[in-house]
Scaffold this active site. Structure first.
Site, mmCIF file in Angstrom:
data_model
loop_
_atom_site.group_PDB
_atom_site.id
_atom_site.type_symbol
_atom_site.label_atom_id
_atom_site.label_comp_id
_atom_site.label_asym_id
_atom_site.label_seq_id
_atom_site.Cartn_x
_atom_site.Cartn_y
_atom_site.Cartn_z
ATOM 1 C CG ASP A 133 47.229 75.280 18.280
ATOM 2 O OD1 ASP A 133 47.345 74.334 18.739
ATOM 3 O OD2 ASP A 133 46.370 76.393 18.450
ATOM 4 C CB SER A 174 43.731 80.874 14.258
ATOM 5 O OG SER A 174 44.393 80.054 15.182
ATOM 6 N N GLY A 181 36.231 77.821 15.294
ATOM 7 C CA GLY A 181 35.545 77.820 16.634
ATOM 8 C C GLY A 181 35.534 76.296 17.321
ATOM 9 C CB ALA A 182 35.523 72.961 15.953
ATOM 10 C CD GLU A 214 46.647 82.084 17.059
ATOM 11 O OE1 GLU A 214 45.757 81.817 17.614
ATOM 12 O OE2 GLU A 214 47.106 81.762 16.145
ATOM 13 C CB THR A 239 51.443 71.324 28.705
ATOM 14 O OG1 THR A 239 50.889 70.772 27.278
ATOM 15 C CG2 THR A 239 50.666 70.627 29.737
ATOM 16 C CG ASP A 240 50.848 75.520 24.107
ATOM 17 O OD1 ASP A 240 50.157 75.605 25.181
ATOM 18 O OD2 ASP A 240 50.278 75.781 23.252
#
Length: 387
Positions: free
Chosen positions: A177, A133, A127-128, A165, A37-38
């Site tokens: 994030d 990042s 990777g979870a 990013e 949604t971001d």
């Protein structure tokens, strides 16, 4: 955390021959609800977790940015003036290099600031889907803001992390994030409007309700810079254009009948996920305020079904983790993060934690999947200078 601080401080001294000017840290995050949604200008509800990235940093006498870490044998050195030409070429170091580049794009005069040595360590799983990042980006952004005396507010640092990013690393992610990592508070989530960037702290009250949040890391790796994530974003943009709105945020559940008539089946299902997920975020915030955390389980479940069926970003390991957790006492469960791997989360009573952990381990073994990691996380404070 004390071990991380000691390790990163020691490595900084080994590399540079001096003590760092300071230590800065930033957490990973769990997104309680509000997936994909971001970047559609919608709503999200993440919280910072008790897994962090630590950066030891010190100003240099030249204009070189040097980046090293405890998890790589190679240090990367590049003049600040050469960052533009280095985009996407340094592997994991693209994240810290990209933050310096983004701060330059955002107004910092990179010709007038000193070079910096950065040494990084982290216990945020990679990777979870817990945003390792963004934890790097936010810790580095805070360190550079201090060392370069930029005086930027945290929303501006979050935008710099997103710019890094998107345009330096090449991952088409939204701003959730970085916002969670910079704005998080203990025992609370960040209710973020991704269009206006207005943020509100929403108490979670997990401990008071006798609940905890389990992360179920499947170990299935994913990458936001390639593949399905970008395709889903493009589908959302195409759907918004066909429906004549700036972003899917501008649609409500009542608009879905019109959307079904105008869109092909795949694009419609992508749109339906985002529209209904936005509504679920609002419903979770309302429920937390009126009923408490024990009332949000069905909304978490519905979110997973939508991501599995409409957005098609789940994988068998994620589905198995969610189903097994629900069968063994979780109030609700869903995959979290961008999808195609990573982790699921389960809201569980404290007395069900061990039962769920054992059941998920057993289910993965029975299906021939690699052993998952299942552990609780606490809603924690955001990025800060540590020393």
């Amino acid at each position: 955390m004390s071990d991380l601080r000691d390790d990163v401080r020691t490595l900084f001294t080994q590399i540079t021959g001096r003590a760092p000017d300071g230590l800065w840290s930033a957490p990973g995050r769990v997104n309680l609800i509000g997936e994909h949604t971001d970047y559609n200008d919608g709503f999200v509800l993440p919280f910072a977790i008790d897994r962090r990235t630590i950066v030891a940093a010190g100003a240099r006498e030249d204009a070189v940015l040097r980046v090293a870490s405890t998890f790589s044998d190679d240090a990367v050195e590049i003049p600040l003036g050469d960052l533009e030409g280095a985009r996407g070429r340094a592997g994991w170091a693209d994240y810290p290099l990209g933050v310096a580049w983004a701060l330059g794009r955002s107004g910092a005069d990179l010709a007038a600031v000193p070079g910096v040595d950065l040494v990084i360590d982290s216990n945020v799983p990679v990777g979870a889907g817990l945003s390792s990042s963004a934890a790097i980006e936010c810790a580095v952004a805070l360190a550079l803001d201090d060392l370069w005396r930029l005086g930027l507010a945290r929303p501006a640092l979050a935008r710099a992390g997103q710019l890094a990013e998107n345009e330096f690393v090449g991952a088409p992610t939204g701003i959730m994030d970085q916002s969670a990592s910079l704005l998080g508070q203990a025992d609370a989530a960040v209710f973020l409007d991704c269009r206006t960037l207005d943020a509100e702290i929403v108490p979670l009250g997990f401990a008071a309700a006798g609940l905890t949040l389990l992360v179920m890391d499947t170990g299935v790796s994913h990458s936001h810079a390639t593949g399905g994530y970008g395709e889903r974003r493009a589908s959302c943009e195409a759907g918004a254009a066909a429906l004549g709105v700036p972003a899917l945020r501008d649609l409500t559940v009542d608009d879905l009948a019109r959307a079904r008539d105008l869109l092909d089946d795949v694009t419609f299902r992508r749109v339906r996920h985002v529209v209904t997920e936005n509504q679920r975020v609002l419903d979770v915030v309302r429920t937390l305020r009126t009923e408490g955390a024990a009332g949000i389980g069905e909304l978490l479940d519905a979110s997973h079904v939508s991501m599995r069926d409409d957005f098609e970003i789940s994988v068998p390991e994620l589905d198995l983790a969610v189903e097994t957790a629900r069968e063994h006492g979780a109030l609700g469960a869903r995959m979290t993060g961008g999808g195609f791997g990573g982790a699921a989360i389960a809201l569980a009573p404290l007395d069900a934690v061990s039962r769920i952990q054992v059941a998920v381990d057993g289910a993965f073994a029975e299906h021939g999947f690699a052993a998952p990691e299942v552990y609780p996380v606490r809603p924690s404070a955001g990025a800060a200078r540590d020393a």
